[in-house]
Enzyme design. Structure first.
Site, PDB file in Angstrom:
ATOM      1  CG  HIS A   1      63.221  65.008 100.492  1.00 17.48           C
ATOM      2  ND1 HIS A   1      62.321  64.102 100.883  1.00 17.48           N
ATOM      3  CD2 HIS A   1      62.482  65.172  99.244  1.00 17.48           C
ATOM      4  CE1 HIS A   1      61.370  63.901 100.273  1.00 17.48           C
ATOM      5  NE2 HIS A   1      61.312  64.505  99.232  1.00 17.48           N
ATOM      6  CD  GLU A   2      63.203  67.985  96.920  1.00 20.24           C
ATOM      7  OE1 GLU A   2      63.391  67.671  95.703  1.00 20.24           O
ATOM      8  OE2 GLU A   2      62.258  68.005  97.790  1.00 20.24           O
TER       9      GLU A   2
ATOM     10  CG  HIS B   1      62.744  63.217  94.688  1.00 16.81           C
ATOM     11  ND1 HIS B   1      62.338  62.145  94.827  1.00 16.81           N
ATOM     12  CD2 HIS B   1      62.164  64.098  95.690  1.00 16.81           C
ATOM     13  CE1 HIS B   1      61.421  62.235  95.739  1.00 16.81           C
ATOM     14  NE2 HIS B   1      61.225  63.344  96.370  1.00 16.81           N
TER      15      HIS B   1
END
Length: 433
Positions: free
Chosen positions: A24-25, A28
């Protein structure tokens, strides 16, 4: 051995959890760097740092509590009206705003003025914030598809599991034959457990859904082709009309609803069946819809969750679970007396469901969730476009920091709900069978 497998299942789930958070990170991080935003930190977990290494301008690390993760971007919020970021108000609400604004500038260095998050165009900020949840969606889809097409799922088949003794309406809610009840057409025709139905009324049957519909739409005398002991046998049955449980468009039973339809009187055996791409797409669509419905239902489930956590009430099988509860289920799965491939498939399904939940939850348009930042960027874009259309001055960047009081309330509610789920998971966990 059972205890060892339970521990192994918990460990495997937590590794999947850590990977999901890191994945997920990474979404980003990669898009932020793509758009030239400086990212001082990339962390998996919260709390004390266990391990970290600096590569270039970014510190990569793992923290003690695997309950989330974050990347730190420079300039998440624009400066205040006075152009400063260090002003401090005595108002508690204002203090929240200014604390958040100051934190966004903590690691500001010379040359960072053009590398701050808020200076990027709204569409770029939307991409950066959506990248994390969409990484979880991609992983969820890949895992779901891998399990459905590679391992298969337990599905009713055209093989006979058991044959009913008599014709009983579904509303009777009883398997006991009342006096004078007629034998089922399947019993009269000589259908046996283990028979594989290959044709019905002259039409070939390859899956349970097609066979179920054919039986319900039929009446009178029909020919049934079965495979028994390696040989093909043709049976003749007189299908009757009976009150049966209604099915929806997907072939799923609708509890409490009945209809008049053709009735043969047998139960299909279940088997692990690999799904086709179209079946996989249909199932994943159903899973997403179910996930959205469960997210909407969370507030209504709090009373039952409270009862399960503190009042000894029975925990519902579909009750919301946290990380601890899911890890416990993962341990139970690995301890099951089932083929290894089925245990692996269930674990992958569990991790896929976790990733889908991360995606749906982060899409809520509320700070501090990713969806809250997306909503702020979209609102800024609308304001600026409206200003150009009406030839008004550019209103400038939308100050998302002004919504920090709301973010603290949302975070508080989330923490309370997480603690409630944690207590329920510890003392009244969901059990699998």
């Amino acid at each position: 051995m059972t205890e060892l497998m339970t521990v192994l299942g918990i460990v495997v789930f937590f590794l999947g959890l850590l990977f999901s958070i890191a994945w997920h990170e990474l979404g980003h991080l990669s898009t932020a760097k793509l758009f030239g935003i400086r990212v001082p930190q990339y962390m998996v977990g919260f709390g004390p740092t266990i391990w970290s290494r600096r590569r270039g301008e970014t510190e990569y690390g793992i923290k003690a509590l695997p309950l989330g993760g974050y990347i730190r971007m420079i300039g998440m919020f624009p400066p205040g009206d006075d152009g400063k970021v260090t002003a401090r108000s005595t108002s508690p609400w204002r203090g929240m705003i200014e604390d958040a604004r100051s934190a966004a500038y903590e690691e500001l260095q010379p040359g960072d003025e053009g590398r701050m998050f808020y200076t990027r165009k709204p569409w770029k900020r939307v991409i950066v914030m959506l990248a994390g949840p969409f990484m979880n969606l991609i992983l969820a889809v890949a895992l779901f598809a891998g399990v459905l097409m590679g391992f298969g799922v337990s599905t009713p088949t055209t093989t006979v599991g058991s044959v009913g003794d008599c014709v009983v309406p579904a509303s009777a809610n009883s398997d006991t034959c009342p006096k004078g009840a007629k034998d089922t057409p399947a019993e009269t025709a000589g259908l046996r457990a283990g028979d594989k139905i290959i044709s019905f009324d002259g039409r070939p049957m390859q899956d349970w859904g097609a066979l179920q519909r054919a039986i319900r739409d039929s009446s009178g005398t029909v020919a049934i082709g079965v495979e028994r002991g390696g040989k093909e046998v043709t049976l003749t049955a007189d299908v009757v009309r009976n009150e049966v449980t209604r099915i929806d468009g997907d072939g799923d039973y609708v509890p409490g609803e009945t209809e008049k339809a053709g009735f043969l009187g047998f139960t299909p055996a279940s088997g692990i069946v690999k799904q086709s791409p179209s079946q996989t797409a249909d199932r994943m669509g159903d899973i997403v819809v179910d996930g959205v419905e469960r997210l909407i239902e969370i507030p209504s489930r709090v009373p039952a969750l409270w009862g399960a956590a503190f009042q000894g009430e029975e925990r519902e099988a579909d009750s919301p679970m946290g990380v601890v509860g899911a890890a416990r289920v993962g341990g139970d799965v690995f301890a099951l007396d089932a083929p290894p491939e089925q245990r692996v498939a269930f674990m992958l399904f569990l991790v896929a469901g976790f990733n889908l939940s991360l995606f749906l939850f982060n899409m809520l348009p509320l700070l501090p969730l990713d969806g809250g930042h997306v909503a702020g960027a979209l609102w800024e874009s609308i304001r600026r476009h409206a200003a150009r259309v009406f030839r008004r001055p550019d209103p400038g960047p939308f100050d998302v920091a002004r919504l920090m009081p709301v973010a603290y309330v949302v975070a508080g509610v989330f923490i309370c709900f997480t603690l409630l789920v944690l207590v329920a998971d510890l003392f009244n966990p969901v059990r699998i069978n």
